[in-house]
Scaffold this active site. Structure first.
Site, PDB file in Angstrom:
ATOM      1  N   ASP A 138       0.617  -1.480   0.416  1.00  0.00           N
ATOM      2  CA  ASP A 138       0.186  -0.028  -0.002  1.00  0.00           C
ATOM      3  C   ASP A 138       0.681   1.345   0.094  1.00  0.00           C
ATOM      4  OD1 ASP A 138       0.951  -0.220   3.402  1.00  0.00           O
ATOM      5  OD2 ASP A 138      -0.792  -0.046   4.281  1.00  0.00           O
ATOM      6  N   ARG A 183      -8.118   6.593  -3.595  1.00  0.00           N
ATOM      7  CA  ARG A 183      -9.232   6.636  -3.049  1.00  0.00           C
ATOM      8  C   ARG A 183     -10.111   6.637  -3.656  1.00  0.00           C
ATOM      9  NH1 ARG A 183      -8.930   9.585   1.833  1.00  0.00           N
ATOM     10  NH2 ARG A 183      -8.173   7.404   2.833  1.00  0.00           N
ATOM     11  N   LYS A 224     -14.793  -2.501  10.061  1.00  0.00           N
ATOM     12  CA  LYS A 224     -14.274  -2.919  11.661  1.00  0.00           C
ATOM     13  C   LYS A 224     -15.199  -2.275  12.253  1.00  0.00           C
ATOM     14  CE  LYS A 224     -10.111  -2.107   9.046  1.00  0.00           C
ATOM     15  NZ  LYS A 224      -8.927  -1.064   9.210  1.00  0.00           N
ATOM     16  N   HIS A 258     -11.697  -2.090   0.339  1.00  0.00           N
ATOM     17  CA  HIS A 258      -9.476  -2.058  -0.028  1.00  0.00           C
ATOM     18  C   HIS A 258      -9.506  -3.367  -0.819  1.00  0.00           C
ATOM     19  CE1 HIS A 258      -8.589   0.505   3.688  1.00  0.00           C
ATOM     20  NE2 HIS A 258      -9.455   1.061   3.448  1.00  0.00           N
ATOM     21  N   GLU A 305      -2.998   0.695  -3.666  1.00  0.00           N
ATOM     22  CA  GLU A 305      -4.186  -0.295  -2.997  1.00  0.00           C
ATOM     23  C   GLU A 305      -5.642   0.822  -3.323  1.00  0.00           C
ATOM     24  OE1 GLU A 305      -5.434  -0.742   1.870  1.00  0.00           O
ATOM     25  OE2 GLU A 305      -4.733   1.638   1.436  1.00  0.00           O
ATOM     26  N   ALA A 343     -14.684   8.625   7.321  1.00  0.00           N
ATOM     27  CA  ALA A 343     -13.574   8.072   8.420  1.00  0.00           C
ATOM     28  C   ALA A 343     -12.573   9.487   7.995  1.00  0.00           C
ATOM     29  CB  ALA A 343     -12.965   7.893   6.589  1.00  0.00           C
ATOM     30  N   ILE A 372     -13.091  12.087   9.482  1.00  0.00           N
ATOM     31  CA  ILE A 372     -13.424  12.433  11.018  1.00  0.00           C
ATOM     32  C   ILE A 372     -13.223  12.067  11.800  1.00  0.00           C
ATOM     33  CG2 ILE A 372     -15.249  13.150  12.578  1.00  0.00           C
ATOM     34  CD1 ILE A 372     -15.073  15.359  10.530  1.00  0.00           C
ATOM     35  N   GLU A 373     -13.015  10.513  11.863  1.00  0.00           N
ATOM     36  CA  GLU A 373     -12.418   9.597  12.547  1.00  0.00           C
ATOM     37  C   GLU A 373     -10.946   9.419  12.646  1.00  0.00           C
ATOM     38  OE1 GLU A 373     -10.989   5.333  13.228  1.00  0.00           O
ATOM     39  OE2 GLU A 373     -10.740   7.043  11.463  1.00  0.00           O
ATOM     40  N   HIS A 374     -10.294  10.128  11.326  1.00  0.00           N
ATOM     41  CA  HIS A 374      -8.973  10.393  10.860  1.00  0.00           C
ATOM     42  C   HIS A 374      -8.404  11.593  11.821  1.00  0.00           C
ATOM     43  CE1 HIS A 374      -5.160  10.071   9.208  1.00  0.00           C
ATOM     44  NE2 HIS A 374      -5.469  11.866   9.295  1.00  0.00           N
TER      45      HIS A 374
END
Length: 157
Positions: A26, A31, A66, A74, A93, A105, A107-109
């Site tokens: 990767d 994306r 997850k 992915h 990837e 994703a 916001i989580e990051h």
């Protein structure tokens, strides 16, 4: 480069260019953001039919999210890169996800970065709930699209 070095150390990969090329899959990434869940799967099917694209691995975090709620497809592919004197095959990837998944994703990051990976428990619960809501939104939008398609279809009679 720092994250690549960390990954080489973490995975025990030999720190040589040939070993990294073969084992770290990767280093390059793309994306792809779609409007609908079904489009994410369609993109992967379409790419896998290309004669010069070799699908090496698929991790379906849409069907199997997850534990924290992360959802995405992915896909590790092997692609030819044409250089002036040779062709190199490289691993890339692909992350294929909907707009809602991508927003979640992102916001989580940001939260994990801001809190140096020590996100308060109450925010983790909020993230899990937001993942559920994003998934429900994806489902609802897919049903609305299906309804529009049904209305657009020629009616027999």
């Amino acid at each position: 480069m720092d994250s690549l070095v960390q990954k080489v150390l973490r995975t025990g990969c030999e720190p040589t260019l040939p070993a990294i090329r073969e084992n770290i899959r990767d280093v390059a990434g793309v994306r792809i953001t779609t409007s609908f869940v079904s489009d994410a799967y369609w993109v992967v099917r379409m790419l896998s039919r290309q004669p010069d694209v070799e699908v090496v691995e698929v991790k379906d975090y849409i069907a199997h999210p997850k534990p924290n709620g992360y959802r995405s497809l992915h896909v590790i592919v092997r692609l030819p890169v044409f250089l002036s004197d040779r062709t190199e095959h490289v691993y890339v990837e692909l992350q294929v996800r909907t707009i809602a998944m991508d927003f979640w994703a992102s916001i989580e990051h940001q939260l994990y970065y801001k809190y140096d990976r020590e996100v308060p428990v109450e925010l983790l619960h909020e993230l899990e709930d937001a993942a559920r809501v994003a998934s429900e939104l994806d489902e609802r939008m897919g049903r609305l699209r299906d309804e529009l398609r049904n209305l657009s279809a020629p009616r027999g009679g």
